[in-house]
Design an enzyme around this catalytic site. Structure first.
Site: not given
Length: 369
Positions: A121, A143, A185, A227, A237, A241, A245, A248, A252, A265
């Site tokens: 956990r 993330k 990026e 960032k 997010e 935030r 993206n 993206h 993606h 990417h």
């Protein structure tokens, strides 16, 4: 070495250390290890380059060090690979004071962070990113996660590292295509948040692609600072935030459709950013000259600005509907109000988006030298 702090709610914080030769200085990262157990997670490309170096530094300081080597590539960013990490931890009876180190690019960092978030956990982990893309983006902000055949990064958790150790010397072994992928990026930060940084990037792209250490350090520090500010404002997010993206949602979809790893990417993000810029123009936000400037910056970084040959409009739409930013109101896109000012477009008119994608130029992936 220069240091930035990521400030989070509830007085949480962690450092980003940037400099040359940091992997050779165990004191820089040993201080962030909890307990005496260490598990290094890396891949079969990075391991021959840096694993022994990091392991020796830690063993010399009295830590019990184990490692797991995963296959390289976005196509291996799966739950099955994370299961290998959990098995390795269990086989050596790792307790809750184990520290897991992610030594590699964004795929390794994302999977290692997810493994750390779930093992017992939640245990400590440290990011040691070795690619430009991971240094300026995925290693910062917490993330973590894996891909699914139906969507990229759809399974994961927010789990912050104890520290990010960025040794810019690792970029000397990075293939040129991977370097360009990371630059996608970097320029993104200029597009969405900092027009002055964008000006600087346009004037220093050759130096960055030539691995000039002063230029690289400035670009990495500036990117991480932007960032860090955004993450401090919106850790999970829920708002601002999402602006990180840019490109993206389109990107993606491209990565998924082409097969993870066939388009890198950053290549998908670059093509997606060009598409977002053109759609911003269609909505009246950007001028044609500004869109041209976006494309020129991407091309100068060695990146594509087209959509893939053979990718249908329906493929784009169906994959974009599965994007994490999609809400009940429909597809959301990160667009540009101006260069240096990103915005979130809610409830995009799907008919208009379809027509835009249908008309957008297609081409095969070609990478400039």
């Amino acid at each position: 070495m220069q240091t930035l702090m990521v400030e989070l709610p509830d007085q949480r914080q962690y450092p980003i250390h940037v400099g040359s030769g940091l992997l050779d200085d165990g004191d820089t990262y040993a201080r962030y290890i909890v307990g005496k157990q260490v598990m290094i997670v890396t891949n079969d490309v990075v391991a021959p380059l840096y694993l022994d170096k990091v392991r020796a530094q830690l063993e010399a300081r009295g830590f019990g060090v184990h490692h797991v080597i995963l296959p390289d590539g976005e196509q291996h960013k799966t739950v099955e690979m994370v299961e290998r990490v959990w098995r390795a931890l269990l086989e050596i009876n790792s307790n809750r004071r184990v520290t897991i180190i992610a030594l590699g690019g964004g795929v390794i960092g994302d999977m290692t962070g997810f493994a750390a978030a779930c093992y017992q956990r939640g245990v400590a982990f440290i990011q040691m990113p070795t690619t430009l893309l991971s240094q300026v983006d995925s290693s910062v902000g917490g993330k973590t996660g894996v891909n699914h055949p139906l969507g990229k990064n759809m399974i994961g958790a927010f789990w912050q590292p104890r520290a990010v150790i960025i040794d810019i010397d690792t970029l000397a072994t990075l293939p040129a295509r991977e370097l360009s992928s990371g630059l996608a990026e970097v320029v993104k930060y200029g597009f969405i948040r900092d027009s002055i940084f964008l000006d600087w990037l346009e004037n220093h792209m050759s130096a960055l692609r030539g691995l000039d250490p002063t230029a690289l350090q400035h670009a990495i520090l500036t990117s991480c600072a932007i960032k860090a500010d955004v993450v401090a404002e919106d850790e999970t997010e829920q708002g601002v935030r999402a602006l990180l993206n840019l490109g993206h949602t389109f990107g993606h979809a491209i990565e998924n459709h082409q097969g993870y790893g066939n388009w890198l990417h950053g290549e998908g993000v670059a093509a997606g950013t060009a598409m977002a810029a053109h759609f911003s123009q269609e909505l009246g936000y950007l001028t044609a000259a500004e869109v041209s400037r976006v494309e020129t910056a991407l091309i100068s970084a060695g990146l594509p600005t087209h959509a893939p040959q053979g990718m249908s409009t329906e493929s784009f739409i169906s994959l974009m509907r599965r994007d994490k930013k999609t809400l009940d109101s429909g597809i959301r896109l990160v667009l540009l109000k101006a260069l240096g000012e990103g915005c979130m477009e809610e409830g995009v008119d799907e008919a208009r988006l379809r027509a835009f994608i249908e008309a957008y130029p297609r081409d095969t992936l070609t990478i400039s030298a």
